[in-house]
Design a protein around this motif. Structure first.
Motif, PDB file in Angstrom:
ATOM      1  N   ALA A 108      16.904  19.988  23.396  1.00 45.19           N
ATOM      2  CA  ALA A 108      18.136  19.223  23.316  1.00 45.19           C
ATOM      3  C   ALA A 108      18.292  18.473  22.005  1.00 45.19           C
ATOM      4  N   THR A 109      17.206  18.123  21.363  1.00 48.05           N
ATOM      5  CA  THR A 109      17.316  17.297  20.170  1.00 48.05           C
ATOM      6  C   THR A 109      17.501  18.144  18.920  1.00 48.05           C
ATOM      7  N   THR A 110      18.269  17.626  17.975  1.00 46.38           N
ATOM      8  CA  THR A 110      18.378  18.251  16.662  1.00 46.38           C
ATOM      9  C   THR A 110      17.479  17.548  15.665  1.00 46.38           C
ATOM     10  N   ASN A 111      16.739  16.530  16.106  1.00 47.25           N
ATOM     11  CA  ASN A 111      15.929  15.710  15.207  1.00 47.25           C
ATOM     12  C   ASN A 111      14.493  16.200  15.065  1.00 47.25           C
ATOM     13  N   VAL A 112      14.122  17.292  15.746  1.00 46.80           N
ATOM     14  CA  VAL A 112      12.768  17.836  15.653  1.00 46.80           C
ATOM     15  C   VAL A 112      12.871  19.323  15.336  1.00 46.80           C
ATOM     16  N   TYR A 277      16.107   5.411   3.357  1.00 46.70           N
ATOM     17  CA  TYR A 277      16.253   5.107   4.784  1.00 46.70           C
ATOM     18  C   TYR A 277      17.348   6.023   5.328  1.00 46.70           C
ATOM     19  N   ASP A 278      17.068   6.669   6.454  1.00 45.63           N
ATOM     20  CA  ASP A 278      18.028   7.577   7.080  1.00 45.63           C
ATOM     21  C   ASP A 278      18.002   7.357   8.587  1.00 45.63           C
ATOM     22  N   GLU A 279      19.163   7.518   9.203  1.00 48.58           N
ATOM     23  CA  GLU A 279      19.202   7.427  10.660  1.00 48.58           C
ATOM     24  C   GLU A 279      20.325   8.298  11.211  1.00 48.58           C
ATOM     25  N   ASN A 280      20.173   8.650  12.472  1.00 49.01           N
ATOM     26  CA  ASN A 280      21.199   9.403  13.194  1.00 49.01           C
ATOM     27  C   ASN A 280      21.263   8.860  14.611  1.00 49.01           C
ATOM     28  N   ASP A 281      22.463   8.586  15.087  1.00 46.90           N
ATOM     29  CA  ASP A 281      22.677   8.074  16.442  1.00 46.90           C
ATOM     30  C   ASP A 281      23.681   9.000  17.109  1.00 46.90           C
ATOM     31  N   ALA A 282      23.177   9.961  17.863  1.00 46.45           N
ATOM     32  CA  ALA A 282      24.022  11.016  18.416  1.00 46.45           C
ATOM     33  C   ALA A 282      23.778  11.146  19.912  1.00 46.45           C
ATOM     34  N   ILE A 283      24.487  12.093  20.524  1.00 43.99           N
ATOM     35  CA  ILE A 283      24.261  12.492  21.907  1.00 43.99           C
ATOM     36  C   ILE A 283      23.565  13.852  21.878  1.00 43.99           C
ATOM     37  N   ILE A 284      22.697  14.106  22.842  1.00 45.30           N
ATOM     38  CA  ILE A 284      21.892  15.316  22.833  1.00 45.30           C
ATOM     39  C   ILE A 284      22.741  16.585  22.748  1.00 45.30           C
ATOM     40  N   ARG A 285      22.121  17.611  22.211  1.00 42.94           N
ATOM     41  CA  ARG A 285      22.656  18.962  22.316  1.00 42.94           C
ATOM     42  C   ARG A 285      22.219  19.509  23.679  1.00 42.94           C
ATOM     43  N   VAL A 331      23.799  13.508  33.185  1.00 44.34           N
ATOM     44  CA  VAL A 331      23.098  12.439  32.488  1.00 44.34           C
ATOM     45  C   VAL A 331      23.595  12.350  31.049  1.00 44.34           C
ATOM     46  N   LEU A 332      23.772  11.141  30.574  1.00 45.45           N
ATOM     47  CA  LEU A 332      24.202  10.895  29.196  1.00 45.45           C
ATOM     48  C   LEU A 332      22.997  10.387  28.417  1.00 45.45           C
ATOM     49  N   VAL A 333      22.475  11.229  27.524  1.00 43.54           N
ATOM     50  CA  VAL A 333      21.224  10.906  26.828  1.00 43.54           C
ATOM     51  C   VAL A 333      21.482  10.795  25.334  1.00 43.54           C
ATOM     52  N   PRO A 334      21.135   9.676  24.716  1.00 40.70           N
ATOM     53  CA  PRO A 334      21.275   9.570  23.255  1.00 40.70           C
ATOM     54  C   PRO A 334      20.183  10.340  22.540  1.00 40.70           C
ATOM     55  N   ASP A 335      20.405  10.569  21.268  1.00 41.91           N
ATOM     56  CA  ASP A 335      19.461  11.300  20.413  1.00 41.91           C
ATOM     57  C   ASP A 335      19.382  10.523  19.104  1.00 41.91           C
ATOM     58  N   GLU A 368      14.400   7.672  19.804  1.00 40.76           N
ATOM     59  CA  GLU A 368      14.713   7.449  21.211  1.00 40.76           C
ATOM     60  C   GLU A 368      15.543   8.624  21.696  1.00 40.76           C
ATOM     61  N   GLY A 369      15.257   9.095  22.876  1.00 36.08           N
ATOM     62  CA  GLY A 369      16.038  10.215  23.361  1.00 36.08           C
ATOM     63  C   GLY A 369      15.562  10.687  24.715  1.00 36.08           C
ATOM     64  N   GLY A 370      16.009  11.855  25.063  1.00 40.61           N
ATOM     65  CA  GLY A 370      15.653  12.452  26.339  1.00 40.61           C
ATOM     66  C   GLY A 370      16.258  13.832  26.415  1.00 40.61           C
ATOM     67  N   VAL A 371      16.386  14.355  27.631  1.00 38.42           N
ATOM     68  CA  VAL A 371      16.876  15.708  27.779  1.00 38.42           C
ATOM     69  C   VAL A 371      17.388  15.927  29.191  1.00 38.42           C
ATOM     70  N   ASP A 372      18.460  16.697  29.304  1.00 37.69           N
ATOM     71  CA  ASP A 372      18.862  17.256  30.595  1.00 37.69           C
ATOM     72  C   ASP A 372      18.365  18.696  30.562  1.00 37.69           C
ATOM     73  N   ALA A 373      17.085  18.884  30.906  1.00 40.41           N
ATOM     74  CA  ALA A 373      16.407  20.151  30.620  1.00 40.41           C
ATOM     75  C   ALA A 373      16.965  21.320  31.402  1.00 40.41           C
ATOM     76  N   ASP A 374      17.505  21.073  32.610  1.00 41.10           N
ATOM     77  CA  ASP A 374      18.026  22.181  33.405  1.00 41.10           C
ATOM     78  C   ASP A 374      19.425  22.586  32.988  1.00 41.10           C
ATOM     79  N   GLY A 375      20.117  21.743  32.200  1.00 43.40           N
ATOM     80  CA  GLY A 375      21.439  22.093  31.689  1.00 43.40           C
ATOM     81  C   GLY A 375      22.536  22.144  32.728  1.00 43.40           C
ATOM     82  N   THR A 376      22.328  21.485  33.865  1.00 42.39           N
ATOM     83  CA  THR A 376      23.341  21.455  34.919  1.00 42.39           C
ATOM     84  C   THR A 376      23.579  20.016  35.349  1.00 42.39           C
ATOM     85  N   ALA A 377      24.597  19.822  36.195  1.00 37.21           N
ATOM     86  CA  ALA A 377      24.857  18.508  36.773  1.00 37.21           C
ATOM     87  C   ALA A 377      24.055  18.276  38.045  1.00 37.21           C
ATOM     88  N   VAL A 378      23.141  19.193  38.341  1.00 33.76           N
ATOM     89  CA  VAL A 378      22.214  19.007  39.459  1.00 33.76           C
ATOM     90  C   VAL A 378      21.020  18.205  38.926  1.00 33.76           C
TER      91      VAL A 378
END
Length: 846
Positions: A108-112, A277-285, A331-335, A368-378
């Motif tokens: 889900a992350t574009t930062n790694v 110094y660089d930063e990104n404050d996004a929502i997961i892919r 789930v709404l997960v920041p990246d 900071e981040g996370g993932v909706d690994a199953d890609g569904t609303a379940v």
């Protein structure tokens, strides 16, 4: 450093099976033909070069400035102008201009970024596992991989070094290295300001200014800000949409600032400082699910809770019926990522033939981040979801904090009247980091009604929650190295280098999890407890949940190359080199088996290559050809499966296999006229395991552990063939009106395999439909990406440049990576590349 180098070396990957060895033999024959023709191809060049010239590209692949065509290493050099006209603004963009190099996001992350080169791809991205292809910025290695997608602006060049880097570079590596060099301060006041606008409400601001203070001191201040809407819309019928701005995922809200200083003292001492110094404050892919296996190991539990009425299967059917840019998530997960960086390079010219150089580096990265690994609303697996609501707007986040210091000293000189060029040095690095990742394997189901089976009732109402990894680690490395090139005469030279590396790894693990095996000893109860066991296999108390492991690894590596230069326009080389990737620990480990250290992996590489400039009538041709063979030992693999000691499902890292990787890399640049240049490249990679015995449980959950021969498994996400092509045409107009040019580029790759186990699935007892569905997901489609751009530079003789571009012009849907685990969690989830984007650029140079 040549800032406008427009060359790229196309790499190929691997060969292992017998038919491909025939192709390798054919390639060697082709190289012999090239070498035989070398002596006769130069006679017409002097006349043609009065009309045309191919740019000399200067690289630092051997820690000193050299012309690319003189370096007996496969290197792709991308200069400032090429990066700009190809719209390369992210690290992932590099993967579509250099064959055999693939860079994709981590789930889900574009930062790694996940970097793949010459068939080598990491099987894990945690801090305790080093990458096969490290990145360097301003000569400082970047660890961990988090945040290395930032800072790709105001660059002098990017160099991709292919093959083991076991003698000169800060970190010993098996696959190669990517060197990113920022622009240095200029001696005159000037700079640029640029604005880029495009679809998805893109607003990209960038600029730099040189500030000379005196003849000996100059500064350069550069910065960038990018604001873009997301490529994906969440269309789930849940209240989470109210919390997402415009209900969009995979957006960008980043900025960076960089200050560089160049100081010269007495003409013999130079200091170059880079602070950024660089930063990104996004929502997961969002990953895009394509299949759910109702026969998977955990399917009995998941079907009870989340698929009793076909909820998961219905969600995937809806996804398969629409475009990947429309997704469902609960789930709404920041990246988020922040990256602070310092590089300080001091060079003191002691004599005309002796220089001492010191490279100091510092980096801190926080994510900071996370993932909706199953890609569904379940609420299946990924970041922990709410136990009572159908949406989660503020989940517990994975957080990572790492700080790195490095120091490298080099003594660079030449001896024997300049016939021997050499470098001696030492390197030290220490990285301390911590990672805490709260996640769920099976989430709670809001409104769940107990069914009378206590463990299932507990999971259904509270979720199967774990805090893993939850660890601190220290990675420390030392190395001494040396390399020298002795020139026998105008045609022959020999390069020999060696290095000795020592790595010390320390891990403190504090994992918690929900499991029926924990105290109290009630098989019908599930409790959230310390999951870490001591050396006697006893669970540690919650209040002192901590186990520390440490280990030291070391290895010598070397490189030797014999180089033949029949004339100024051709180089033929034969080299052999070794590389080493340190061992370490699995940050998710909890017991004696999963916490045992995995050993270092090594590679022995043989390479033969030719670099040449040719005349074809009035045209000029530049070719680069490399053929390589790699013996890859003790390959580090992170696998999920049954722990053969405990019988539990766990994730662990082992030295799994031996393999052969062989391939061919060819790139060609043809200057047909002063106005038209064509480039093309081809990469062939063949990788195959020679030995990989692996313990598996057959059938699943039976307790029957057997050994299977995994040599039939494929290397994952490695295309066998890749092709690039670029055309640049400048219109023949009066220079007082400026320079108008058009550019077109294409990247194509063939299919990729996504899973190790398809050949084993028929033994697992799955339902026929599940087996057929899983087999249909094993291979991605081939794809091509086309980009176009038109530039008008120095408009009407002014300092203004304008441009328009379209990337992925035909809106190709293409898979770059994903998560394929139909055996255990039952899901196959794909990650896609960016859709078609269009934009315009206005730049003012002053």
């Amino acid at each position: 450093m040549a800032s406008n180098a427009m060359t790229y070396d196309l790499s190929v990957g691997n060969t292992h099976h017998t038919p491909n060895k025939l192709r390798l033999s054919a390639a060697i024959t082709a190289l012999a033909s090239v070498c035989a023709a070398t002596g006769t191809a130069v006679s017409a060049q002097e006349t043609s070069r009065q009309m045309l010239a191919l740019e000399e590209v200067v690289v630092t692949a051997r820690r000193r400035q050299e012309v690319l065509t003189d370096v007996p290493i496969a290197v792709t050099a991308l200069g400032e102008d090429f990066l700009r006209t190809q719209n390369i603004t992210t690290v992932e963009d590099l993967g579509i201009v250099v064959p055999s190099l693939r860079i994709s996001g981590s789930g889900a992350t574009t930062n790694v970024p996940i970097v793949t080169l010459r068939g080598q791809r990491p099987s894990d991205l945690i801090m305790s596992v080093d990458p096969a292809v490290p990145m360097y910025f301003a000569e400082v290695v970047l660890t961990p991989a988090e945040g290395t997608n930032l800072a790709l602006y105001d660059l002098a060049n990017v160099q991709v070094l292919k093959g083991p880097q076991g003698t000169l570079f800060g970190r010993n590596s098996t696959g190669g290295a990517i060197l990113i060099t920022p622009q240095a301060p200029g001696s005159e006041f000037g700079g640029y300001a640029e604005v880029r606008i495009g679809d998805y409400d893109l607003l990209h601001l960038e600029g730099a200014v040189d500030i000379p203070v005196s003849d000996n001191l100059a500064f350069r201040l550069a910065g960038r800000s990018v604001d873009r809407d997301g490529y994906q819309d969440n269309i789930a019928d849940t209240s989470v949409v109210a919390f997402a701005e415009d209900n969009q995922y995979w957006d960008e809200d980043s900025y960076g600032v960089r200050l560089s200083m160049a100081l010269s003292i007495g003409g013999s001492l130079e200091n170059n400082l880079v602070v950024s110094y660089d930063e990104n404050d996004a929502i997961i892919r969002m990953g895009v699910p394509s299949f759910y296996n109702s026969s998977a190991s955990l399917a009995t539990l998941v079907n009870f809770i989340h698929n009793a009425n076909g909820e998961l299967e219905d969600a995937i059917a809806r996804q398969n019926a629409r475009d990947w840019t429309q997704v469902e998530s609960d789930v709404l997960v920041p990246d988020r990522v922040e990256n602070t960086f310092v590089s300080n390079i001091t060079e003191w010219e002691l004599t005309d033939s002796l220089t001492i150089k010191n490279v100091f580096g510092y980096r801190e990265v926080v994510t900071e981040g996370g993932v909706d690994a199953d890609g569904t609303a379940v609420p299946y697996f990924g970041s922990r979801t709410s136990q009572t609501l159908t949406y989660t707007s503020s989940p517990e986040l994975r957080d990572l904090d790492a700080e790195q210091f490095s120091e490298e000293i080099q003594l660079v000189g030449d001896s024997l009247d300049g016939d021997l060029e050499w470098i001696l040095g030492g390197f030290w690095m220490k990285m301390e980091g911590s990672e805490r990742y709260p996640n769920q394997v099976v989430g709670a189901k809001p409104g769940w009604s107990n069914i009378g089976i206590p463990p299932i009732d507990i999971i259904g109402s509270g979720g199967f929650y774990q805090l893993s990894p939850n660890s601190d680690l220290v990675n420390e490395a030392w190395a001494v190295f040396g390399e020298g090139t002795y020139t026998f005469n105008d045609q022959w030279s020999l390069t020999v280098g060696a290095r000795y590396t020592v790595d010390e790894r320390e891990l403190e693990n504090r994992t918690f999890s929900l499991d029926s095996a924990f105290p109290p000893d009630n098989p019908l109860a599930l409790t959230f407890h310390c999951a870490v066991r001591d050396e006697n296999n006893e669970y540690l108390p919650d209040a002192s949940c901590s186990r520390t492991e440490d280990e030291k690894f070391d290895s010598p590596t070397w490189r030797a190359s014999i180089n033949y230069t029949p004339n100024d326009d051709h180089l033929i080389y034969l080299s052999s080199s070794t590389g080493y990737r340190t061992g370490g620990f699995n940050m998710r480990g909890t017991n004696n088996f999963t916490l045992q250290p995995f050993d270092e992996e090594t590679i022995l590489s043989f390479e033969v290559g030719h670099k040449g400039d040719w005349s074809l009538g009035n045209a000029l041709l530049r070719t680069n050809l490399a053929i390589y063979y790699q013996d890859y030992q003790d390959i580090q693999k992170t696998v999920s499966g049954v722990n053969p000691q405990s019988g539990n499902f766990e994730t662990y890292t082992i030295n799994a296999a031996e393999a052969t990787i062989q391939g061919v890399e060819l790139d060609v640049t043809l200057a047909l006229t002063e106005n038209l240049t064509l480039s093309a490249g081809y990469s062939f990679v063949d990788a195959g395991y020679d030995d990989w015995p692996r313990l598996v449980e057959l059938p699943p959950r039976s307790g029957n552990i057997v050994e299977r021969d995994y040599t039939r498994a494929d290397f994952l996400y490695i295309p066998e063939n890749t092709v690039t092509a670029t055309a640049n045409y400048s219109f023949p107009i009066d220079p007082e009106y400026g320079v108008i040019s058009i550019a077109a580029s294409m990247y194509w790759q063939d299919e990729m395999i996504t899973n190790d186990d398809p050949w084993l699935w028929p033994e697992l007892g799955w339902a026929e439909d599940d087996l057929a569905g899983a087999l249909a997901t094993v291979e991605t489609d081939s794809y091509s990406v086309w980009n176009f751009r038109i530039d008008w530079r120095e408009v009407m003789g002014s300092g203004i440049d304008i441009a328009a571009y379209v990337d992925n012009a035909f809106d190709e849907d293409y898979v770059t990576g994903g998560l394929s685990i139909p055996e255990d969690l039952g899901m196959v989830v794909n990650t896609y590349g960016a859709p078609r984007t269009v934009g315009a650029v206005l730049r003012y140079n002053f």
